[in-house]
Design an enzyme around this catalytic site. Sequence first.
Site, PDB file in Angstrom:
ATOM      1  CD  GLU A   1      -2.083   6.064   2.320  1.00  0.00           C
ATOM      2  OE1 GLU A   1      -2.705   6.966   1.695  1.00  0.00           O
ATOM      3  OE2 GLU A   1      -2.610   4.984   2.637  1.00  0.00           O
TER       4      GLU A   1
ATOM      5  CG  HIS B   1      -7.312   6.908   4.664  1.00  0.00           C
ATOM      6  ND1 HIS B   1      -7.641   6.129   3.577  1.00  0.00           N
ATOM      7  CD2 HIS B   1      -8.484   7.361   5.175  1.00  0.00           C
ATOM      8  CE1 HIS B   1      -8.963   6.135   3.432  1.00  0.00           C
ATOM      9  NE2 HIS B   1      -9.495   6.864   4.382  1.00  0.00           N
TER      10      HIS B   1
ATOM     11  CG  ASP C   1      -1.910   1.201   1.143  1.00  0.00           C
ATOM     12  OD1 ASP C   1      -2.898   1.080   0.395  1.00  0.00           O
ATOM     13  OD2 ASP C   1      -1.686   2.231   1.805  1.00  0.00           O
TER      14      ASP C   1
ATOM     15  CG  ASP D   1      -5.208   1.798   4.574  1.00  0.00           C
ATOM     16  OD1 ASP D   1      -5.818   1.717   5.665  1.00  0.00           O
ATOM     17  OD2 ASP D   1      -5.356   2.759   3.793  1.00  0.00           O
TER      18      ASP D   1
END
Length: 221
Positions: free
Chosen positions: A25, A183, A23, A188
Amino acid sequence: MSEASARELMAQRFRSYLPVVVDLETGGFNAERDALLEIAAVTLTMEADGRLKPDATYAYHIKPFEGANVEQSALDFTGIRLDDPLRQQVALSEAEALGEIFRPVRKAIKAHGCTRAVLVGHNAAFDHGFLNAAVNRCGIKRNPFHPFSSFDTASLAGLVYGQTVLARACRVAGIDFDNNAAHSARYDTERTAELFCAMVNRYRELGGWSLAQKEQGLVEN
């Protein structure tokens, strides 16, 4: 089943690919222009009974590359504060962060007798695009991940649970999900790893993988 047999079965299960949950961001939606701000990866392993489970988590804050764009709306959504003193103290460059992620992924590939990692992500195309863009920026030659193949848990969860949103799919699967912790790449990724394992294991419990093995002549009838 012995530990060695479990490793062998892991290599067989995904055609010699090792699924690794990732994941990211980011500072926006443009992989070429927008900053990569966090990265996390969860390696998976197989228990002696053949069940897939999360193994280890690796997560890093990343400094925006020179000239990178960061949308305020992206920061508002993720809650990332670029001026946070603790973040500034621990954040790595893209090249450093990718090196820290790729090193244990390569070890996991070797340990499970696999040939390459395959990215698992919730809306995997997004994460895969940003990962590949960062690899290209950093001039990394030995990317352990397949360049375009991936497993998308949003699509799989839509099929299995009728839900495509990560939080909702996790709750239907019986996995705790804290919206206040969502988030962050670490959180996540760990929930996505649990979700992926739950779906793969459920399919196996229903006989899907056993049937596939029989068709391939990997187990006796």
